[in-house]
Enzyme design. Structure first.
Site, PDB file in Angstrom:
ATOM      1  N   LEU A 143      -1.437  -3.069  -6.878  1.00  0.00           N
ATOM      2  CA  LEU A 143      -1.406  -4.509  -6.631  1.00  0.00           C
ATOM      3  C   LEU A 143      -0.644  -4.889  -5.375  1.00  0.00           C
ATOM      4  CD1 LEU A 143      -0.792  -5.851 -10.259  1.00  0.00           C
ATOM      5  CD2 LEU A 143      -2.965  -5.579  -9.052  1.00  0.00           C
ATOM      6  N   GLY A 144       0.393  -4.174  -5.062  1.00  0.00           N
ATOM      7  CA  GLY A 144       1.177  -4.529  -3.889  1.00  0.00           C
ATOM      8  C   GLY A 144       2.389  -3.639  -3.754  1.00  0.00           C
ATOM      9  N   GLN A 145       3.057  -3.785  -2.609  1.00  0.00           N
ATOM     10  CA  GLN A 145       4.200  -2.938  -2.321  1.00  0.00           C
ATOM     11  C   GLN A 145       5.179  -3.690  -1.441  1.00  0.00           C
ATOM     12  OE1 GLN A 145       3.167   0.909  -0.708  1.00  0.00           O
ATOM     13  NE2 GLN A 145       5.198   1.197   0.205  1.00  0.00           N
ATOM     14  N   CYS A 147       9.605  -3.369   0.077  1.00  0.00           N
ATOM     15  CA  CYS A 147      10.569  -2.397   0.589  1.00  0.00           C
ATOM     16  C   CYS A 147      11.216  -1.590  -0.524  1.00  0.00           C
ATOM     17  CB  CYS A 147      11.650  -3.111   1.390  1.00  0.00           C
ATOM     18  SG  CYS A 147      11.044  -3.999   2.841  1.00  0.00           S
ATOM     19  N   ALA A 150       6.826  -0.662  -5.774  1.00  0.00           N
ATOM     20  CA  ALA A 150       5.367  -0.782  -5.763  1.00  0.00           C
ATOM     21  C   ALA A 150       4.936  -1.337  -7.113  1.00  0.00           C
ATOM     22  CB  ALA A 150       4.705   0.563  -5.502  1.00  0.00           C
ATOM     23  N   VAL A 151       3.891  -2.145  -7.108  1.00  0.00           N
ATOM     24  CA  VAL A 151       3.445  -2.821  -8.323  1.00  0.00           C
ATOM     25  C   VAL A 151       2.029  -2.377  -8.651  1.00  0.00           C
ATOM     26  CG1 VAL A 151       3.101  -5.038  -9.464  1.00  0.00           C
ATOM     27  CG2 VAL A 151       4.900  -4.794  -7.746  1.00  0.00           C
ATOM     28  N   LYS A 199       6.358  -2.745 -12.222  1.00  0.00           N
ATOM     29  CA  LYS A 199       7.021  -2.555 -10.926  1.00  0.00           C
ATOM     30  C   LYS A 199       7.751  -1.217 -10.959  1.00  0.00           C
ATOM     31  CE  LYS A 199       8.924  -5.931  -8.622  1.00  0.00           C
ATOM     32  NZ  LYS A 199       9.847  -7.002  -8.129  1.00  0.00           N
ATOM     33  N   ASP A 338      15.525 -15.547  -2.073  1.00  0.00           N
ATOM     34  CA  ASP A 338      14.365 -15.094  -1.291  1.00  0.00           C
ATOM     35  C   ASP A 338      13.154 -15.926  -1.688  1.00  0.00           C
ATOM     36  OD1 ASP A 338      12.902 -13.676   0.530  1.00  0.00           O
ATOM     37  OD2 ASP A 338      12.646 -11.901  -0.725  1.00  0.00           O
TER      38      ASP A 338
END
Length: 641
Positions: A143-145, A147, A150-151, A199, A338
């Site tokens: 799904l995404g990454q 720093c 990773a998901v 995650k 954030d």
């Protein structure tokens, strides 16, 4: 006749009764009705099942040895008492003649209890146990990454697509019945095959044994996890996670430390986070990392604003949800630090549905029950992206005894995100610098944006954090602007006389007349009733908006409501002739007639207080404003005249 003969006669009669008692019609007729428990034990069990010899002594001996009822002659009384006390309805037998004393419970408190403690309106009250081993989950697509992690999509292992897609994660507004609503048929989206997101945290210290270093370096991710304290076990000192779940904060199902699972694309995507990295001379006997299991969401806010047509009503609902999240974080002294559109996740089933919003990614969070951070050197991390830092953070200079206050940092960032929701562009990404901008340089919002939302956004972006509007006040104002009440909510408040009751003094509700506060309670009653009735008409009010209303009503208080009303009726010129309390009461009473045909006689006998002027603080005339182009943002009317 001597007493000896009487004794013999009684003895013979007793023998005949004992021998033939089980077959006597009179016993069969009355015993089951009078003593059902005794009859079942004594007649059915003892008299019918036990063989009766002719010898009386042997018969009695068998009864004693088999059932022991001779030693417990009153056991049937205890059985009857136990049966009577266990009846569920015995307490209600005298309910008509019972008189309960009325409870003096504040209306606002009752509303908070309804929407805060009921599973119907707060699905976060329901908890589910999740496994704490990585082998219990099956990974799906990437799904995404970032720093630090990773998901991947995921689901419980050994579960097919259908069962995973129909997994139930809580009650609430998702379970609204469609029978009364008469919802038109719509095309449903396919059930998710992988309803979870895991995650996988990056461990860059595979040469260290134990879990302590993992908890210290990754523990901030657990800020929205209520059970984090049990997992951390004091490893992070003053770390204070959120005490409970919230509809607008990312839902963490569970978190745990387990063996590192090397996925097929791991070497290509994040080789430095694996134990096979080339710089390791030695590694731990069993490489481990932390896994955070979350609910899977459909899209980020950044993706949503660029793939969907702009709708200012939807935008206002999204901003209100964002402010509800900021309110909850602010209440528990947690700063996300954030707050950018990539860290705001949205969930919706249909393309034209208003999405539900959650704040995610707490890797930079400050959650130590203190807003202050010692900033003595540049090595101290202030978290977040430089373009989304509040002015007081961006202008901080490290030095001795320098402290940076993050109390209003997330609130300021929410103002920039509000621009992105309504215009697709955050002015602080390219146009303005957070450290040097002036409030007059803020770009104008579209004219069709609701005037309350426009003023709230400008107040969120005040440079001085002391002048910045509190997140709960901003959230209240937007929530009130979203109530329909069959007409524009501002017109409803004007009928209520609210415009004559706002003052310049913050928190003035403490000194308001009790009668005026009671009329505010009437208005809150109407708002509460509309929210409850919206549960029966989900095609008029979206699921996200219903949840937003319930969240607002579960935390509201009078003082904050009065302060929020200044966005509808800003203080203007002082009244030449101050209004009396009777004027306000009559105005408020006129509102009730517009919502009920039975309110013509509502408090006709209400008499104004003799010292009405003394009971009401100095009232100010308010400038009544309308939206540009006459647009009030009303999409549906719950009640038509």
């Amino acid at each position: 006749m001597s007493m000896k003969r009487f004794g013999k006669a009684a003895y013979r009669i007793a023998n005949e009764l004992v021998a033939k008692g089980g077959r006597l019609p009179i016993f069969q007729r009355f015993l089951p009705r009078i003593f059902p428990a005794t009859y079942n034990l004594g007649v059915h069990v003892v008299l019918k099942k036990a063989p009766f010899p002719r010898q009386n002594a042997l018969r009695i001996a068998r009864l004693v040895t088999r059932h022991g009822r001779v030693f417990r002659p009153f056991s049937s009384v205890i059985i009857e008492r136990h049966r009577f006390q266990n009846q569920n309805d015995w307490r209600r037998k005298f309910q008509p003649i019972r008189k309960e004393l009325p409870r003096n419970v504040d209306l606002v408190e009752r509303i908070r209890q309804i929407f805060g403690n009921s599973l119907r309106y707060n699905e976060d009250l329901k908890s589910t146990e999740w496994p704490n081993r990585i082998d219990s989950y099956e990974f799906g697509e990437f799904l995404g990454q970032g720093c630090n992690a990773a998901v991947y999509s995921a689901r419980l292992a050994n579960s097919d697509a259908e069962s995973s897609g129909n997994t139930h994660y809580g009650a609430g507004f998702n379970e609204v019945t469609n029978i009364l609503a008469e919802i038109p048929p719509v095309s449903k989206v396919a059930q998710k095959k992988f309803p979870l997101a895991i995650k996988l945290m990056f461990n860059f210290e595979h040469d260290r044994d134990g879990d302590a270093h993992l908890l210290k370096s990754m523990g901030n991710e657990l800020a929205p996890y209520p059970n984090a304290a049990k997992l951390l076990n004091g490893q992070m000192g003053t770390f204070r996670p959120l005490p409970a779940k919230h509809p607008n904060v990312v839902r963490i199902q569970t978190a745990f430390i387990d063996s590192l699972k090397v996925l097929p694309d791991a070497i290509e995507r994040y080789p430095d986070a694996l134990h096979t990295a080339r710089w390791y001379e030695s590694i731990a006997s069993e490489p481990k990392t932390m896994y955070v299991v979350m609910r899977r969401y459909r899209q980020t806010l950044h993706e949503y604003v660029w793939t969907r047509h702009r709708n200012y009503w939807t935008g206002r609902v999204i901003i209100a949800q964002l402010l509800e999240a900021c309110t909850y974080l602010h209440k528990h002294k947690v700063a996300q630090r954030d707050m950018k559109s990539d860290n705001i996740l949205l969930e919706y089933d249909f393309d034209d549905e208003i999405p539900q919003l959650v704040v995610a990614d707490f890797g930079c969070a400050l959650a130590c029950d203190n807003w202050q951070v010692d900033y003595e050197s540049d090595e101290v991390s202030l978290g977040g992206n430089a373009k989304t830092k509040a002015p007081e953070i961006a202008t901080a200079v490290p030095g001795k005894n320098v402290k940076v206050n993050f109390e209003m940092a997330d609130t300021w960032a929410a103002g920039g995100l509000s621009y992105e929701v309504l215009t697709r562009s955050n002015p602080f990404y390219k146009l303005l610098d957070t450290a040097t901008y002036q409030e007059s340089e803020l770009p104008a919002l579209p004219s069709r944006v609701n005037f309350v939302a426009r003023d709230v956004i400008f107040d969120l972006l005040k440079r001085d954090p002391n002048e910045r509007v509190k997140p709960n006040i901003a959230a209240n104002a937007l929530n009130l602007s979203l109530f329909r009440m069959g007409e524009d909510v501002k017109q409803m408040m004007e009928k209520c006389g609210i415009s004559q009751m706002t003052t310049l003094l913050a928190g003035s509700s403490k000194v308001l007349s009790q009668k005026i506060n009671s009329r505010l309670d009437k208005v809150m009653n109407l708002i509460t009733a509309e929210t409850i009735m919206a549960n029966l008409a989900p095609h008029l009010i979206s699921r996200a908006e219903r949840q937003l209303r319930a969240t607002f009503l579960s935390r509201m208080n009078r003082e904050d409501i009065w302060r929020s009303l200044q966005y509808f009726f800003p203080a203007g010129v002082q009244l030449d002739t101050p209004a009396t309390s009777s004027d306000c009461l009559e105005t408020i009473s006129s509102l009730m007639s517009s919502f009920s045909n039975d309110s013509e006689n509502y408090e006709k006998q209400q008499k104004p207080a003799k010292n009405g002027y003394n009971n009401v603080p100095l009232l100010l005339r308010n400038v009544i404003r309308t939206d540009a182009d006459g647009i009030n943002g009303i999409v549906h009317r719950v009640r038509s005249k």
